[in-house]
Write a protein that holds these residues in place. Structure first.
Motif, PDB file in Angstrom:
ATOM      1  N   GLY A 238      33.161  20.710  48.228  1.00 38.10           N
ATOM      2  CA  GLY A 238      33.065  20.203  46.758  1.00 38.10           C
ATOM      3  C   GLY A 238      33.141  21.449  45.719  1.00 38.10           C
ATOM      4  O   GLY A 238      32.627  22.545  46.124  1.00 38.10           O
ATOM      5  N   PRO A 239      33.582  21.157  44.638  1.00 38.79           N
ATOM      6  CA  PRO A 239      33.729  22.291  43.530  1.00 38.79           C
ATOM      7  C   PRO A 239      32.657  22.931  43.323  1.00 38.79           C
ATOM      8  O   PRO A 239      32.402  24.111  43.039  1.00 38.79           O
ATOM      9  N   GLU A 240      31.288  22.267  42.907  1.00 38.11           N
ATOM     10  CA  GLU A 240      30.091  22.795  42.694  1.00 38.11           C
ATOM     11  C   GLU A 240      29.414  23.363  43.568  1.00 38.11           C
ATOM     12  O   GLU A 240      29.017  24.743  43.417  1.00 38.11           O
ATOM     13  N   ALA A 241      29.589  23.275  44.887  1.00 37.76           N
ATOM     14  CA  ALA A 241      28.837  23.934  45.853  1.00 37.76           C
ATOM     15  C   ALA A 241      29.938  25.247  46.239  1.00 37.76           C
ATOM     16  O   ALA A 241      29.249  26.426  46.302  1.00 37.76           O
ATOM     17  N   LEU A 242      31.054  25.073  46.119  1.00 36.89           N
ATOM     18  CA  LEU A 242      31.956  26.443  46.404  1.00 36.89           C
ATOM     19  C   LEU A 242      31.882  27.316  45.098  1.00 36.89           C
ATOM     20  O   LEU A 242      31.680  28.413  45.120  1.00 36.89           O
ATOM     21  N   HIS A 243      31.468  26.677  44.008  1.00 37.01           N
ATOM     22  CA  HIS A 243      31.208  27.740  42.753  1.00 37.01           C
ATOM     23  C   HIS A 243      29.936  28.634  42.835  1.00 37.01           C
ATOM     24  O   HIS A 243      29.658  29.581  42.719  1.00 37.01           O
ATOM     25  N   SER A 244      29.074  27.714  43.337  1.00 31.15           N
ATOM     26  CA  SER A 244      27.753  28.420  43.531  1.00 31.15           C
ATOM     27  C   SER A 244      27.622  29.575  44.799  1.00 31.15           C
ATOM     28  O   SER A 244      27.233  30.670  44.689  1.00 31.15           O
TER      29      SER A 244
ATOM     30  N   THR B 260      30.477  31.072  45.723  1.00 34.15           N
ATOM     31  CA  THR B 260      31.208  32.335  45.131  1.00 34.15           C
ATOM     32  C   THR B 260      30.459  33.217  44.324  1.00 34.15           C
ATOM     33  O   THR B 260      30.335  34.402  44.466  1.00 34.15           O
ATOM     34  N   GLU B 261      29.514  32.280  43.492  1.00 35.17           N
ATOM     35  CA  GLU B 261      28.532  33.489  42.775  1.00 35.17           C
ATOM     36  C   GLU B 261      27.522  34.294  43.574  1.00 35.17           C
ATOM     37  O   GLU B 261      27.134  35.287  43.265  1.00 35.17           O
ATOM     38  N   MET B 262      27.159  33.327  44.516  1.00 38.43           N
ATOM     39  CA  MET B 262      26.066  34.346  45.608  1.00 38.43           C
ATOM     40  C   MET B 262      26.890  35.233  46.240  1.00 38.43           C
ATOM     41  O   MET B 262      26.234  36.399  46.590  1.00 38.43           O
ATOM     42  N   LEU B 263      28.183  35.000  46.727  1.00 35.92           N
ATOM     43  CA  LEU B 263      28.825  36.200  47.450  1.00 35.92           C
ATOM     44  C   LEU B 263      29.030  37.306  46.402  1.00 35.92           C
ATOM     45  O   LEU B 263      28.947  38.345  46.696  1.00 35.92           O
ATOM     46  N   ASP B 264      29.314  37.022  45.146  1.00 41.46           N
ATOM     47  CA  ASP B 264      29.554  37.937  43.843  1.00 41.46           C
ATOM     48  C   ASP B 264      28.396  38.658  43.905  1.00 41.46           C
ATOM     49  O   ASP B 264      28.518  40.121  43.904  1.00 41.46           O
ATOM     50  N   ASP B 265      27.169  38.111  43.791  1.00 44.42           N
ATOM     51  CA  ASP B 265      25.846  38.902  43.859  1.00 44.42           C
ATOM     52  C   ASP B 265      25.681  40.013  44.987  1.00 44.42           C
ATOM     53  O   ASP B 265      25.282  41.169  44.966  1.00 44.42           O
ATOM     54  N   LEU B 266      26.076  39.366  46.209  1.00 43.33           N
ATOM     55  CA  LEU B 266      25.838  40.216  47.432  1.00 43.33           C
ATOM     56  C   LEU B 266      26.841  41.370  47.445  1.00 43.33           C
ATOM     57  O   LEU B 266      26.480  42.552  48.309  1.00 43.33           O
ATOM     58  N   ALA B 267      28.030  40.999  47.149  1.00 44.35           N
ATOM     59  CA  ALA B 267      29.120  42.297  47.130  1.00 44.35           C
ATOM     60  C   ALA B 267      29.151  42.874  46.066  1.00 44.35           C
ATOM     61  O   ALA B 267      30.217  43.876  45.832  1.00 44.35           O
ATOM     62  N   ALA B 268      28.519  42.954  44.865  1.00 43.86           N
ATOM     63  CA  ALA B 268      28.561  43.449  43.516  1.00 43.86           C
ATOM     64  C   ALA B 268      29.005  44.861  43.817  1.00 43.86           C
ATOM     65  O   ALA B 268      29.521  45.546  42.957  1.00 43.86           O
ATOM     66  N   GLU B 269      28.234  45.710  44.569  1.00 41.74           N
ATOM     67  CA  GLU B 269      28.375  47.149  44.608  1.00 41.74           C
ATOM     68  C   GLU B 269      29.549  47.613  45.838  1.00 41.74           C
ATOM     69  O   GLU B 269      29.640  48.558  45.862  1.00 41.74           O
ATOM     70  N   ALA B 270      30.047  46.519  46.654  1.00 39.10           N
ATOM     71  CA  ALA B 270      30.973  46.939  47.563  1.00 39.10           C
ATOM     72  C   ALA B 270      32.235  46.879  47.170  1.00 39.10           C
ATOM     73  O   ALA B 270      32.770  46.040  46.469  1.00 39.10           O
ATOM     74  N   GLY B 271      33.168  47.663  47.775  1.00 45.52           N
ATOM     75  CA  GLY B 271      34.417  47.743  47.689  1.00 45.52           C
ATOM     76  C   GLY B 271      35.355  47.213  48.951  1.00 45.52           C
ATOM     77  O   GLY B 271      34.454  47.096  50.027  1.00 45.52           O
ATOM     78  N   PRO B 272      36.441  46.803  49.102  1.00 46.02           N
ATOM     79  CA  PRO B 272      37.037  46.257  50.078  1.00 46.02           C
ATOM     80  C   PRO B 272      37.122  47.436  51.381  1.00 46.02           C
ATOM     81  O   PRO B 272      37.087  48.556  51.010  1.00 46.02           O
ATOM     82  N   ARG B 273      36.724  46.903  52.520  1.00 46.71           N
ATOM     83  CA  ARG B 273      37.115  47.845  53.656  1.00 46.71           C
ATOM     84  C   ARG B 273      37.896  47.365  54.620  1.00 46.71           C
ATOM     85  O   ARG B 273      37.919  45.881  54.875  1.00 46.71           O
ATOM     86  N   PRO B 274      38.694  48.282  55.325  1.00 50.28           N
ATOM     87  CA  PRO B 274      39.544  47.731  56.214  1.00 50.28           C
ATOM     88  C   PRO B 274      39.088  46.974  57.498  1.00 50.28           C
ATOM     89  O   PRO B 274      38.240  47.339  57.915  1.00 50.28           O
ATOM     90  N   VAL B 275      39.796  45.685  57.837  1.00 53.91           N
ATOM     91  CA  VAL B 275      39.526  45.289  59.062  1.00 53.91           C
ATOM     92  C   VAL B 275      40.595  45.546  59.937  1.00 53.91           C
ATOM     93  O   VAL B 275      41.694  45.162  59.815  1.00 53.91           O
ATOM     94  N   TRP B 276      40.498  46.437  60.873  1.00 53.56           N
ATOM     95  CA  TRP B 276      41.226  46.928  61.563  1.00 53.56           C
ATOM     96  C   TRP B 276      41.593  45.825  62.818  1.00 53.56           C
ATOM     97  O   TRP B 276      42.536  45.951  63.306  1.00 53.56           O
TER      98      TRP B 276
END
Length: 150
Positions: free
Chosen positions: A126-132, A134-150
């Motif tokens: 559902g859209p509400e859970a997905l939004h929540s 996404t916000e949690m993942l954004d908090d978790l990854a705030a300082e991180a950049g993308p890294r290769p998955v070889w």
């Protein structure tokens, strides 16, 4: 109803597995769209150079890898027709790496696959859970950049 406590190792592995699974599904869609031999790391390069392009140094910084590794990735993409080099107008020693038409086709296929991933999650959660989420993942990854998955 009581839940078992979250174990750090389990959560860490689940997050890594989820990221890898999404990257592999998107890459699989890109390969299925007629671009064999591409890996998720190439998508990270495409994302960095889309628009105005970028130098090999900027690509290396973006991926957190050495300039030599980034240069090897770019060489492969040039050989396969996905990117090209043009002279950097501000530095005669450098080149700007840009997408070709074939590279833009890859980014379009990847964007469609990413949209399908989001649509699938929204359909399940559902859209509400997905939004929540996404916000949690954004908090978790705030300082991180993308890294290769070889």
């Amino acid at each position: 109803m009581s839940r078992d406590p979250v174990h750090a190792e389990e959560l860490s592995l689940l997050l890594m597995r989820a990221g890898s699974a999404v990257a592999e599904r998107i890459n699989g869609a890109v390969v299925a769209a007629g671009h064999p031999g591409l890996r998720p790391v190439h998508g990270l390069v495409f994302a960095r150079i889309s628009g105005t392009g970028a130098s090999v140094n900027r690509i290396a910084e973006h991926l957190g890898i050495t300039k030599q590794s980034a240069s090897a990735i770019v060489d492969t993409l040039v050989r396969n027709g996905y990117v090209h080099r043009r002279p950097d107008p501000t530095d005669r020693r450098a080149s700007i790496i840009e997408l070709t038409d074939q590279g833009r086709q890859v980014t379009l296929a990847a964007s469609r696959a990413a949209a399908a991933e989001v649509a699938g999650l929204e359909g399940c959660w559902g859209p509400e859970a997905l939004h929540s989420f996404t916000e949690m993942l954004d908090d978790l990854a705030a300082e991180a950049g993308p890294r290769p998955v070889w």
